[in-house]
Write an enzyme that holds these catalytic residues in place. Structure first.
Site, PDB file in Angstrom:
ATOM      1  N   CYS A   1      45.399  49.115  50.866  1.00  0.00           N
ATOM      2  CA  CYS A   1      45.907  49.924  49.632  1.00  0.00           C
ATOM      3  C   CYS A   1      47.442  49.725  49.604  1.00  0.00           C
ATOM      4  O   CYS A   1      47.902  50.028  48.644  1.00  0.00           O
ATOM      5  CB  CYS A   1      45.159  51.361  49.167  1.00  0.00           C
ATOM      6  SG  CYS A   1      43.649  51.309  48.735  1.00  0.00           S
TER       7      CYS A   1
ATOM      8  N   HIS B   1      36.893  49.977  44.504  1.00  0.00           N
ATOM      9  CA  HIS B   1      37.841  48.745  44.561  1.00  0.00           C
ATOM     10  C   HIS B   1      37.089  47.947  45.597  1.00  0.00           C
ATOM     11  O   HIS B   1      36.490  48.308  46.636  1.00  0.00           O
ATOM     12  CB  HIS B   1      39.300  48.996  45.060  1.00  0.00           C
ATOM     13  CG  HIS B   1      40.118  49.607  43.844  1.00  0.00           C
ATOM     14  ND1 HIS B   1      41.354  50.485  44.055  1.00  0.00           N
ATOM     15  CD2 HIS B   1      40.093  49.401  42.684  1.00  0.00           C
ATOM     16  CE1 HIS B   1      42.022  50.772  42.953  1.00  0.00           C
ATOM     17  NE2 HIS B   1      41.362  50.113  42.012  1.00  0.00           N
TER      18      HIS B   1
END
Length: 282
Positions: free
Chosen positions: A275, A177
């Site tokens: 996150c 990511h």
């Protein structure tokens, strides 16, 4: 750690109050493997994850952030990684559509929450994993691709938000990511500041970053390996992984105030500070 800007130290960093969405890790465990960090054969401790998450939550509260919560759902152990649940801007929530079926139900769960809390929800057509791959710097959205979000989602972002979208290609599967390989330290369009791991990007993306953001902090492999770049900043205070000591010093040198937290249990699922944090922009 490399500092390449003549403006490497600033004493006038200004914190801007943030509003964030978080999800308690009540059902957190590592029961499958969809990234290189996950090893379901190794036990995890949900109680430790909860305590570490609470420390992050309480730090945000002490910094004056507004914190909203989405209820965790049984059978969705990765729901704690709220950043993947969507991308919000201008009161619009662009929902997530996960690549792996294990996380698929998270997309609708987050979209329901957005709708119930006043956002105009746009359902995704393309695979995307929200703020995991979309980061706002000024009026520009930095958009990652290569492992999770596909390039079609970048076109959706352009249509929905009418903003410039810069595509960045990730090449290291450990940094799957964008928010594991790049941190937005200050989104101010007049003085944008980012940090990134050069080895996580393809040559064209590196050229783009160097051209658009000269003088950025370049983080080394050791700090990236503890998800040091998976951080959250309000323009002055930067919440990072405790073990990212080189990155911490670079932040101090730049006039930022780093705050280290230990999310080692959540790291076993491939997530860190960012996150666990979805910024809400109404």
């Amino acid at each position: 750690m490399t500092l390449t800007s003549p403006e490497s130290a600033r004493a006038d960093r200004v914190a801007t109050r943030r509003t964030v969405l978080m999800c308690r890790p009540d059902f957190y465990t590592v029961s499958y493997r969809i990234n290189p960090w996950m090893h379901p054969e190794d036990p995890t401790d949900t109680s430790v994850a909860l305590a570490q998450w609470q420390t992050l939550h309480d730090l945000y509260a002490s910094l004056g952030y507004a914190i909203e919560l989405i209820d965790p759902e049984p059978g969705l152990p990765d729901m704690v990684y709220a950043a993947n649940g969507g991308f919000t801007l201008d009161g619009i929530a662009y929902g997530a559509r996960f690549q792996y079926p294990e996380r698929g139900p998270e997309g609708p769960a987050y979209m329901r929450w957005f709708a119930e809390h006043g956002f105009e929800v746009r359902e995704p057509v393309s695979v995307n994993e929200g703020e995991g791959d979309f980061l706002l710097v000024g009026d520009t959205i930095l958009a990652g691709t290569g492992f999770r979000s596909d390039a079609g989602s970048h076109d959706e972002l352009r249509r929905i938000f009418d903003r410039e979208v810069l595509t960045l290609r990730l090449v290291n599967p450990s940094f799957y990511h964008l928010d594991t390989a790049l941190a937005v330290l200050d989104p101010d369009p007049e003085h944008p500041a980012i940090a990134y791991l050069p080895s996580a990007f393809d040559p064209a993306s590196l050229d783009l970053l160097e051209e658009r953001y000269p003088g950025s902090v370049q983080v080394d492999d050791a700090d990236a390996a503890v998800l040091g770049l998976n951080s959250f900043s309000d323009g002055r205070n930067v919440v990072i992984a405790t073990r990212a000591t080189g990155f911490e010093q670079s932040l101090r040198d730049r006039g930022f105030v780093p705050h280290g937290v230990d999310l080692s249990e959540l790291l076993l699922g491939g997530g860190g500070v960012k996150c666990c944090t979805l910024e809400l922009r109404r």
